[in-house]
Design an enzyme around this catalytic site. Structure first.
Site, PDB file in Angstrom:
ATOM      1  N   CYS A  65      81.848  -9.176 -34.459  1.00 31.40           N
ATOM      2  CA  CYS A  65      81.049  -9.797 -35.513  1.00 31.40           C
ATOM      3  C   CYS A  65      80.949 -11.280 -35.171  1.00 31.40           C
ATOM      4  O   CYS A  65      81.244 -11.669 -34.037  1.00 31.40           O
ATOM      5  CB  CYS A  65      81.613  -9.518 -36.913  1.00 31.40           C
ATOM      6  SG  CYS A  65      83.224 -10.216 -37.276  1.00 31.40           S
TER       7      CYS A  65
HETATM    8  C1  RB5 Z   1      77.915 -12.606 -40.713  1.00 32.66           C
HETATM    9  O1  RB5 Z   1      77.150 -13.703 -41.055  1.00 32.66           O
HETATM   10  C2  RB5 Z   1      79.359 -13.008 -40.490  1.00 32.66           C
HETATM   11  O2  RB5 Z   1      79.949 -13.294 -41.714  1.00 32.66           O
HETATM   12  C3  RB5 Z   1      80.095 -11.901 -39.794  1.00 32.66           C
HETATM   13  O3  RB5 Z   1      79.491 -11.650 -38.571  1.00 32.66           O
HETATM   14  C4  RB5 Z   1      81.545 -12.170 -39.467  1.00 32.66           C
HETATM   15  O4  RB5 Z   1      81.711 -13.388 -38.839  1.00 32.66           O
HETATM   16  C5  RB5 Z   1      82.501 -11.966 -40.538  1.00 32.66           C
HETATM   17  O5  RB5 Z   1      83.702 -12.147 -40.349  1.00 32.66           O
END
Ligand code: RB5
Length: 162
Positions: A65
């Site tokens: 993420c």
């Molecule tokens: C998405 O914007 C972001 O919050 C996600 O990719 C991640 O970093 C969450 O921990």
């Protein structure tokens, strides 16, 4: 090895590179999405990746993420999953040798592609040490799962949640 790979929109681009890299290394990569940069929720990808591991359809998983944080938080809710963000090579191998992590979490907005590939390579090359003290500590982690998490390690838990 069969590696289940998932990412939200923040990790999508890095995921495409990691999937190709896994294939170059001779592994099978199960790309479970997301498949675009459209906003997507990281718990959905944690769910499908962890599910594949718990059902023994994949040996390990990679979740990406933006930061690696959300994916890691979600993955660690699954009994039997041991996920960690490893943005340095020491953690990437020691996390397997000592803690037997089965999911590597990466933050695509934190590290570059080449470091990510190095981390994946180091993580996949490491093995759990089987040392008694690490087994004991992991047993204690399992005790915590049994005491505080509702689910169980039986893949039947996931049958009706496709
Ligand atoms: C998405 O914007 C972001 O919050 C996600 O990719 C991640 O970093 C969450 O921990």
């Amino acid at each position: 090895m069969i590696i289940a790979v998932g990412a939200d929109h923040g990790g999508f681009l890095l995921k495409t590179k990691i999937v190709e890299f896994l294939k170059e290394l001779g592994h099978e990569a199960n790309d479970l999405g997301t498949h675009s940069e459209e906003p997507a929720d990281y718990p959905d990808y944690a769910r499908v990746v962890c599910r594949q591991i718990l059902q023994k359809k994949a040996d390990k998983g990679i979740l990406i993420c933006g930061s690696g944080v959300g994916a890691c938080v979600a993955a660690n809710k699954f009994p039997g999953i041991r996920a960690a963000i490893c943005h340095d090579t020491f953690s990437a191998h020691q996390g397997v040798e000592d803690d037997n992590i089965n999911v590597l979490c990466l933050g695509a907005r934190v590290i570059g592609d080449e470091l990510a590939k190095d981390l994946v390579k180091v993580w996949l090359s490491a093995s759990f040490s089987e040392a008694e003290r690490h087994r004991r500590r992991l047993s204690k982690v399992e005790e915590i799962e049994r005491e505080f998490l509702k689910g169980n390690r039986n893949s039947d838990t996931f049958k009706d949640r496709a």
